[in-house]
Enzyme design. Sequence first.
Site, mmCIF file in Angstrom:
data_model
loop_
_atom_site.group_PDB
_atom_site.id
_atom_site.type_symbol
_atom_site.label_atom_id
_atom_site.label_comp_id
_atom_site.label_asym_id
_atom_site.label_seq_id
_atom_site.Cartn_x
_atom_site.Cartn_y
_atom_site.Cartn_z
ATOM 1 N N CYS A 1 44.077 19.244 -40.438
ATOM 2 C CA CYS A 1 44.115 19.117 -38.757
ATOM 3 C C CYS A 1 42.864 18.738 -38.352
ATOM 4 O O CYS A 1 41.960 18.833 -39.180
ATOM 5 C CB CYS A 1 44.087 21.261 -39.698
ATOM 6 S SG CYS A 1 45.771 21.493 -39.952
ATOM 7 N N LEU B 1 47.635 20.175 -39.551
ATOM 8 C CA LEU B 1 49.182 19.273 -40.130
ATOM 9 C C LEU B 1 49.933 19.814 -41.063
ATOM 10 O O LEU B 1 49.534 20.598 -41.712
ATOM 11 C CB LEU B 1 48.530 18.217 -40.462
ATOM 12 C CG LEU B 1 49.395 17.233 -41.319
ATOM 13 C CD1 LEU B 1 51.020 16.691 -40.395
ATOM 14 C CD2 LEU B 1 48.586 15.856 -41.850
#
Length: 628
Positions: A2, A51
């Site tokens: 992320c 993500l």
Amino acid sequence: MCGICGIVDFASNGEDFSHKIDSMVDVLRHRGPDGRGMWRCPSAALGHARLSIIDLSEGKQPMSNEDGTVWITYNGEIYNFKQIRGELEAAGHVFRTKSDTEVIVHLYEQEGIDCVRRLRGIFAFGIWDSRCNSMYLVRDHLGVKPLYYTVHNGRLIFASEIKGILAHGGVPREVWPEALSDYLTFLYVPAPKTMFKNIYKLPAAHWLRFNAAGDKVNRYWDLPHKQAWRGTRQEAESRLVETLGECVGMQLVSDVPLGAFLSGGVDSSSVVAMMATAGQSPLITTSIGFNERKYSELQYARRVARQFRTVHHEQIIEPDAASVVEKLSWHYDEPFADYSSIPTFYVSQAARKHVTVVLSGDGGDENFGGYRRYWFDLAERRARRLIPRFMRRWVLEPIACIYPKADWLPKPLRAKSTLGNICVDAPEAYCRSVGVLRDAAKPAFFSSDITACLNDYRSADVIRSHMEAAPSGNDLDQLIYTDLKTFLVDDILAKVDRASMAVGLEVRVPLLDYTMVEFAWSVPSHWKIEGNSGKAIFKSAMSGMLDRDLLYRPKQGFTPPIKEWLRGPLRDMAGDMLLGSSPRYADYIRPAAVRWAWNAHQSALRNNEPLLWAVLMFEMWARRFLAP
């Protein structure tokens, strides 16, 4: 993985940080294309680009505890989170999700910031604790995941990448002279510096606390003082296989497709072997190669793929594919001259077509003495001790000065570097071996303004500080410890993180689980390098799984043919940037020195590819990131 970011300002007078956090998250979206989130209070704001890997539907961030007094924005994976969750539930904690993010929040509630010592994984996170009005920034043990910060006008600004901090606005974009000096020695900027003055990397295995009293950085983990190994060589090999197997097994947890990078080298092949042993199915592998056969390892990767019956994918990088460096100059945020970033980007891009998570073999060379330069460095240290100082100064040093730097000669006849290294101390010799521009040569290369700013600054002192801090006096241990603290984290891991995050791919590194690193540290040095062969114990331990000719073939680097490309397909593009009438680097680096290096390289009598590539990357960065 992320992208995370945040702002803390105790004198904000209730300023709404929402628009700034939005801008910061926007430039980090490549790291987390699956979702975005924001949280704010009067003094702080957190942002997140996600993500999704684990708990795809419920793991949204920023995330809080039950009463909203503790908030986290987190990038990474915690491999032992299920075990910790069980302990926390037994202690009365109630969970709303199945994510590892929530485990960190509750563990922090239970144990405070020291909870980071319990985590096994790759992570960088920010925790806001309203109970004590403090922000904590934390980075994993080996620095696999990045975290940057600045304190500007009393305001803490942090992000997964420097561009996130710059998106806040108002942060000065000034070149840090010492960082530029380090960059042109090492081809990367070692922590805690960045190329931007007053923007810092949080070092690996450190946390930062920021509150009304200011900021404090603290180290929470380091390699222990070396103890003598009490077992046999066979027991060490068994423990190595067992530890690697455990680390690989823990890292196979994923709610999305998972695979592996496969170069055909010892490290990645060993990881694939362990994945197969653990029953990973399907086992998806990805490799890249070059048309220039001496740079390509595809034939070895294919053998391993056949042996373990993987679903194997390959891609050939053509010379014109190097145009991707323009894109990479944006992703790396600061000049970065390790040109293996090119194949790393392409193998990440190729893998992302089939999986969202891969395991890699990074860390094997640092753990087990795999770099060929270790052998040379140890030989030079022995010679330095045997040859009297007056002979080194009055005999060898003059010879080294006049000995020709003939890059066109066969390697055994290129003795200039070895002779020069014997004449200096270990940190200086290290810099000469791995570096490009020596401290003594910099006044002739840098502009007068940069030279004046540097004064007596020496990049070799960066290496000296780590060698002196090594918790072992053994020569090889000093080199390994220094590489773990510098080259591994700020070159290898930074390279992989940016190249993989550019395409939304998570890369896990089982050889860099801190328990694996601690075990490798305990292994006697004479079992790591035997004769002139590195990774000796690692190779013998894996001999039951991998073919001997694969284990003991000559080491081959993961690098493209930049030397040839600069004299061929890249010549026009690089020449225009480096030799143009108004290069951006001219405020910092003398154009005449660059022109001399360029002409010498084109003559084929000198190989100046590392220096030229470093200046080229600086020029691309300066055009993109420095104010006009």
